[in-house]
Write an enzyme that holds these catalytic residues in place. Sequence first.
Site, PDB file in Angstrom:
ATOM      1  N   GLU A  48       5.480 -12.185   6.363  1.00 56.57           N
ATOM      2  CA  GLU A  48       4.601 -11.007   6.500  1.00 56.57           C
ATOM      3  C   GLU A  48       4.238 -10.651   7.939  1.00 56.57           C
ATOM      4  O   GLU A  48       3.074 -10.685   8.316  1.00 56.57           O
ATOM      5  CB  GLU A  48       3.330 -11.222   5.670  1.00 56.57           C
ATOM      6  CG  GLU A  48       3.620 -11.420   4.202  1.00 56.57           C
ATOM      7  CD  GLU A  48       2.369 -11.750   3.372  1.00 56.57           C
ATOM      8  OE1 GLU A  48       1.256 -11.621   3.883  1.00 56.57           O
ATOM      9  OE2 GLU A  48       2.538 -12.153   2.209  1.00 56.57           O
ATOM     10  N   ASN A  79      10.354 -13.692   4.920  1.00 57.65           N
ATOM     11  CA  ASN A  79       9.774 -13.347   3.621  1.00 57.65           C
ATOM     12  C   ASN A  79       8.671 -12.301   3.796  1.00 57.65           C
ATOM     13  O   ASN A  79       7.825 -12.430   4.679  1.00 57.65           O
ATOM     14  CB  ASN A  79       9.172 -14.630   3.011  1.00 57.65           C
ATOM     15  CG  ASN A  79       8.747 -14.474   1.567  1.00 57.65           C
ATOM     16  OD1 ASN A  79       9.534 -14.031   0.737  1.00 57.65           O
ATOM     17  ND2 ASN A  79       7.507 -14.845   1.257  1.00 57.65           N
ATOM     18  N   HIS A  82       5.796  -8.163  -5.300  1.00 55.64           N
ATOM     19  CA  HIS A  82       4.480  -7.996  -5.950  1.00 55.64           C
ATOM     20  C   HIS A  82       4.334  -6.515  -6.306  1.00 55.64           C
ATOM     21  O   HIS A  82       4.082  -5.689  -5.430  1.00 55.64           O
ATOM     22  CB  HIS A  82       3.350  -8.407  -4.998  1.00 55.64           C
ATOM     23  CG  HIS A  82       3.309  -9.868  -4.704  1.00 55.64           C
ATOM     24  ND1 HIS A  82       3.053 -10.811  -5.677  1.00 55.64           N
ATOM     25  CD2 HIS A  82       3.496 -10.558  -3.550  1.00 55.64           C
ATOM     26  CE1 HIS A  82       3.066 -12.026  -5.128  1.00 55.64           C
ATOM     27  NE2 HIS A  82       3.341 -11.895  -3.846  1.00 55.64           N
ATOM     28  N   GLU A 120       8.423 -13.738  -5.028  1.00 61.43           N
ATOM     29  CA  GLU A 120       7.042 -13.848  -5.528  1.00 61.43           C
ATOM     30  C   GLU A 120       6.768 -12.785  -6.598  1.00 61.43           C
ATOM     31  O   GLU A 120       5.696 -12.162  -6.604  1.00 61.43           O
ATOM     32  CB  GLU A 120       6.036 -13.692  -4.375  1.00 61.43           C
ATOM     33  CG  GLU A 120       6.249 -14.649  -3.220  1.00 61.43           C
ATOM     34  CD  GLU A 120       5.188 -14.557  -2.124  1.00 61.43           C
ATOM     35  OE1 GLU A 120       4.109 -13.971  -2.360  1.00 61.43           O
ATOM     36  OE2 GLU A 120       5.437 -15.096  -1.032  1.00 61.43           O
ATOM     37  N   ASP A 130       5.638 -10.447  -9.425  1.00 62.04           N
ATOM     38  CA  ASP A 130       4.662 -10.243 -10.503  1.00 62.04           C
ATOM     39  C   ASP A 130       4.375  -8.746 -10.588  1.00 62.04           C
ATOM     40  O   ASP A 130       4.703  -7.987  -9.678  1.00 62.04           O
ATOM     41  CB  ASP A 130       3.380 -11.092 -10.366  1.00 62.04           C
ATOM     42  CG  ASP A 130       2.678 -11.012  -9.028  1.00 62.04           C
ATOM     43  OD1 ASP A 130       2.930 -10.045  -8.278  1.00 62.04           O
ATOM     44  OD2 ASP A 130       1.856 -11.898  -8.735  1.00 62.04           O
TER      45      ASP A 130
HETATM   46  O1  9MR Z   1      -1.239 -17.307  -4.467  1.00 64.53           O
HETATM   47  C1  9MR Z   1      -1.815 -17.652  -3.230  1.00 64.53           C
HETATM   48  C2  9MR Z   1      -3.324 -17.793  -3.401  1.00 64.53           C
HETATM   49  O2  9MR Z   1      -3.630 -18.907  -4.197  1.00 64.53           O
HETATM   50  C3  9MR Z   1      -4.000 -17.904  -2.035  1.00 64.53           C
HETATM   51  O3  9MR Z   1      -5.401 -17.888  -2.205  1.00 64.53           O
HETATM   52  C4  9MR Z   1      -3.560 -16.745  -1.175  1.00 64.53           C
HETATM   53  C5  9MR Z   1      -4.197 -16.795   0.197  1.00 64.53           C
HETATM   54  O4  9MR Z   1      -3.844 -15.651   0.904  1.00 64.53           O
HETATM   55  O5  9MR Z   1      -2.146 -16.782  -1.017  1.00 64.53           O
HETATM   56  C6  9MR Z   1      -1.496 -16.558  -2.231  1.00 64.53           C
HETATM   57  O6  9MR Z   1      -0.088 -16.511  -2.052  1.00 64.53           O
HETATM   58  C7  9MR Z   1       0.410 -15.493  -1.198  1.00 64.53           C
HETATM   59  C8  9MR Z   1       1.676 -16.021  -0.581  1.00 64.53           C
HETATM   60  O7  9MR Z   1       1.442 -17.242   0.062  1.00 64.53           O
HETATM   61  C9  9MR Z   1       2.280 -15.009   0.405  1.00 64.53           C
HETATM   62  N1  9MR Z   1       2.462 -13.727  -0.227  1.00 64.53           N
HETATM   63  C10 9MR Z   1       1.320 -13.181  -0.932  1.00 64.53           C
HETATM   64  C11 9MR Z   1       0.796 -14.208  -1.949  1.00 64.53           C
HETATM   65  C12 9MR Z   1      -0.346 -13.606  -2.754  1.00 64.53           C
HETATM   66  O8  9MR Z   1      -1.431 -13.351  -1.937  1.00 64.53           O
END
Ligand code: 9MR
Length: 389
Positions: A165, A209, A248, A278, A280
């Site tokens: 990101e 990613n 997402h 990822e 959903d």
């Molecule tokens: O699913 C993850 C969540 O449990 C955490 O609190 C969050 C913190 O920002 O990160 C989430 O996972 C992220 C992933 O690492 C990167 N892409 C976006 C995902 C959803 O926020």
Amino acid sequence: MNVMNFRLLTAGAAGVLVLAGAANTVEAASSSSDSLRALGAQVQLRIGTAASPLDLSDPTLSQITAGQFSVLTPENEMKWQVVEPQQGTFDWTGADNLVHFAEMHEQRVRGHTLVWHNQLPNWLTQGVASGAISNSQLRDLLHRHITTEVRRFRGRIWQWDVVNEMLTDSNPSQINPNDFWVSHLGPGVIADAFRWARAADRTALLCYNDYNIAGEDGSNAKFDAAFSMVQNILAQGVPIDCVGDQGHLDLQYGFNPGVMTQDLQQYASLGLKVAITEADVRTFVETTDSKQTPIVSPTDSTPSHTADPAAADWYNGMLQSCLTVQACISFTVWGFDDSESWVPGTFHGEGDADLYDVNLNPKPQYTALQQTLSLAAGAPNRLGRNENH
Ligand code: 9MR
């Protein structure tokens, strides 16, 4: 790693588990010929999920984690905040457990993630904010972090999300000048991170990613930025092997699987592998309280209405894009059940984003993926995925 060999090796193994002493239920679930992992194996596509520690320890959750998926991504357990909570004090428990679980169940691991602005340890961000950590020390710390973590799991990680990101959501999009890493170390940190990761593990596939980089933003602006960024670093000889599109989706915005296919193909045309990392599909969720008053709750993602069939279609669209693109090596969902989803905590009033409901019943989203994989397995050549892949 030679991905082609990897796929040939793994395709036949996915449905068979040799697990001395492990729960028979896991073995039974894993060898089920209509599981996502078994169907994916027939078309040389690994199906994955993000996994939390609970997904590995709870009997029902772990049965699904092992039985349905052939790739695991630690949802949080490999992030810097978790692995080095105090400077110089490491906690590898969650990461080790996940890699061990994956190996026990003939699964591969997507390492996630080495360079991200989020979930950094407080000692690091506070040190930078106070000036106690200079930019040159920050660079050394990042180098050491990448080296330590990648070396620790050397040879056991299939794909690493090295950089996560880094692009703006604007149109046009660009490398975010305000990103924590870019603002302190300059955009060259991206190439450096890949070089450092390669030095620490010569075999893992190294990925960039991000979200909305395969057309999900409508304008394709973020795809353009991602494409030119990877093209640029490739031209400099930087060791990058793959692009992960997170996937997402949100039903309130549009989604065009044709554009996703085209974009994934474009990355592939650079000689890169691609992956959906990822997936959903979230939506607004109405719930009712004890007085049957409609409420929208960020913590309860049980829908009171019939699920929107578009969610299943959109999951399917992403899977079909991946199946259509020969270079797409894995399709990963970001958790499989609504009770653990990150969505309600992040998007007020939204949820219902996953393959299984809060009671762990498979939803139409699950069935859609299962049917598409089944059909693809019956006609792999039409999708361009044959045994030589
Ligand atoms: O699913 C993850 C969540 O449990 C955490 O609190 C969050 C913190 O920002 O990160 C989430 O996972 C992220 C992933 O690492 C990167 N892409 C976006 C995902 C959803 O926020």
